[in-house]
Design a protein around this motif. Structure first.
Motif, short mmCIF file in Angstrom:
data_model
loop_
_atom_site.label_atom_id
_atom_site.label_comp_id
_atom_site.label_asym_id
_atom_site.label_seq_id
_atom_site.Cartn_x
_atom_site.Cartn_y
_atom_site.Cartn_z
N PHE A 76 13.64 -147.56 -52.49
CA PHE A 76 13.89 -148.36 -53.70
C PHE A 76 15.09 -147.82 -54.48
O PHE A 76 15.92 -148.57 -54.96
CB PHE A 76 12.64 -148.37 -54.58
N VAL A 77 15.20 -146.50 -54.57
CA VAL A 77 16.26 -145.88 -55.38
C VAL A 77 17.56 -145.70 -54.59
O VAL A 77 18.64 -146.05 -55.08
CB VAL A 77 15.78 -144.51 -55.93
N VAL A 78 17.46 -145.20 -53.37
CA VAL A 78 18.64 -144.81 -52.61
C VAL A 78 19.17 -145.92 -51.70
O VAL A 78 20.38 -146.07 -51.53
CB VAL A 78 18.36 -143.53 -51.78
N ARG A 79 18.26 -146.68 -51.11
CA ARG A 79 18.67 -147.72 -50.15
C ARG A 79 18.08 -149.06 -50.57
O ARG A 79 17.26 -149.64 -49.87
CB ARG A 79 18.20 -147.33 -48.75
N TYR A 80 18.53 -149.55 -51.70
CA TYR A 80 17.96 -150.77 -52.27
C TYR A 80 18.10 -151.96 -51.32
O TYR A 80 17.23 -152.82 -51.27
CB TYR A 80 18.60 -151.08 -53.62
N ASP A 81 19.17 -152.01 -50.54
CA ASP A 81 19.36 -153.10 -49.58
C ASP A 81 18.23 -153.10 -48.54
O ASP A 81 17.73 -154.16 -48.15
CB ASP A 81 20.72 -153.02 -48.90
N ALA A 82 17.82 -151.91 -48.10
CA ALA A 82 16.70 -151.81 -47.15
C ALA A 82 15.40 -152.23 -47.82
O ALA A 82 14.55 -152.88 -47.20
CB ALA A 82 16.58 -150.38 -46.62
N PHE A 83 15.24 -151.88 -49.08
CA PHE A 83 14.06 -152.30 -49.84
C PHE A 83 13.96 -153.82 -49.89
O PHE A 83 12.91 -154.40 -49.64
CB PHE A 83 14.10 -151.71 -51.26
N LEU A 84 15.08 -154.46 -50.21
CA LEU A 84 15.09 -155.93 -50.27
C LEU A 84 14.79 -156.55 -48.92
O LEU A 84 14.10 -157.57 -48.83
CB LEU A 84 16.43 -156.43 -50.80
N GLU A 85 15.30 -155.94 -47.85
CA GLU A 85 15.04 -156.45 -46.50
C GLU A 85 13.55 -156.35 -46.18
O GLU A 85 12.96 -157.28 -45.61
CB GLU A 85 15.85 -155.66 -45.49
N ILE A 86 12.93 -155.24 -46.52
CA ILE A 86 11.49 -155.07 -46.29
C ILE A 86 10.71 -156.11 -47.08
O ILE A 86 9.78 -156.73 -46.56
CB ILE A 86 11.04 -153.64 -46.64
N CYS A 87 11.09 -156.32 -48.33
CA CYS A 87 10.41 -157.33 -49.16
C CYS A 87 10.54 -158.71 -48.53
O CYS A 87 9.57 -159.48 -48.50
CB CYS A 87 10.97 -157.33 -50.57
N GLN A 88 11.71 -159.02 -48.04
CA GLN A 88 11.92 -160.32 -47.40
C GLN A 88 11.05 -160.46 -46.16
O GLN A 88 10.42 -161.50 -45.95
CB GLN A 88 13.39 -160.48 -47.04
N GLN A 89 10.98 -159.43 -45.33
CA GLN A 89 10.18 -159.48 -44.12
C GLN A 89 8.69 -159.65 -44.43
O GLN A 89 7.95 -160.25 -43.65
CB GLN A 89 10.39 -158.22 -43.30
N GLU A 105 8.68 -155.76 -60.13
CA GLU A 105 7.55 -156.57 -59.66
C GLU A 105 7.43 -156.46 -58.13
O GLU A 105 6.33 -156.29 -57.59
CB GLU A 105 7.76 -158.02 -60.08
N LYS A 106 8.55 -156.55 -57.44
CA LYS A 106 8.55 -156.41 -55.98
C LYS A 106 8.07 -155.02 -55.57
O LYS A 106 7.29 -154.86 -54.64
CB LYS A 106 9.96 -156.65 -55.41
N TYR A 107 8.55 -154.02 -56.29
CA TYR A 107 8.18 -152.63 -56.02
C TYR A 107 6.66 -152.44 -56.15
O TYR A 107 6.02 -151.87 -55.27
CB TYR A 107 8.93 -151.72 -56.99
N LEU A 108 6.09 -152.95 -57.23
CA LEU A 108 4.65 -152.80 -57.45
C LEU A 108 3.84 -153.58 -56.41
O LEU A 108 2.80 -153.10 -55.95
CB LEU A 108 4.28 -153.26 -58.86
N THR A 109 4.32 -154.75 -56.02
CA THR A 109 3.65 -155.52 -54.98
C THR A 109 3.65 -154.77 -53.66
O THR A 109 2.64 -154.69 -52.96
CB THR A 109 4.32 -156.90 -54.80
N LEU A 110 4.78 -154.16 -53.33
CA LEU A 110 4.89 -153.38 -52.10
C LEU A 110 3.95 -152.18 -52.14
O LEU A 110 3.24 -151.90 -51.17
CB LEU A 110 6.34 -152.93 -51.92
N LYS A 111 3.91 -151.48 -53.26
CA LYS A 111 3.01 -150.33 -53.40
C LYS A 111 1.54 -150.77 -53.27
O LYS A 111 0.74 -150.08 -52.66
CB LYS A 111 3.23 -149.64 -54.74
#
Length: 62
Positions: free
Chosen positions: A11-24, A34-40
């Motif tokens: 989430f902090v260092v590789r936000y692009d990877a975070f967004l990709e995971i959320c999309q998948q 909100e996305k971060y909390l949903t993922l957690k």
């Protein structure tokens, strides 16, 4: 490394990877927090596919 720590780092260092995971995982929302909390929340429920995605991210990083 704990999965929560991997999520925090992505989430902090590789936000692009975070967004990709959320999309998948079909995690929608405009607010990054909100996305971060949903993922957690998903890992608390034992979401197996998420564990696999985070492991792949961890391996690719090394």
């Amino acid at each position: 490394m704990c999965l929560e720590e991997v999520i925090d780092e992505i989430f902090v260092v590789r936000y692009d990877a975070f967004l990709e995971i959320c999309q998948q995982l079909h995690i929608e929302g405009e607010n990054p927090s909100e996305k971060y909390l949903t993922l957690k929340h998903k890992i608390e429920k034992g979401y197996t596919s998420l564990h696999e995605l985070l492991y792949k991210e961890l391996v690719q990083k090394r």
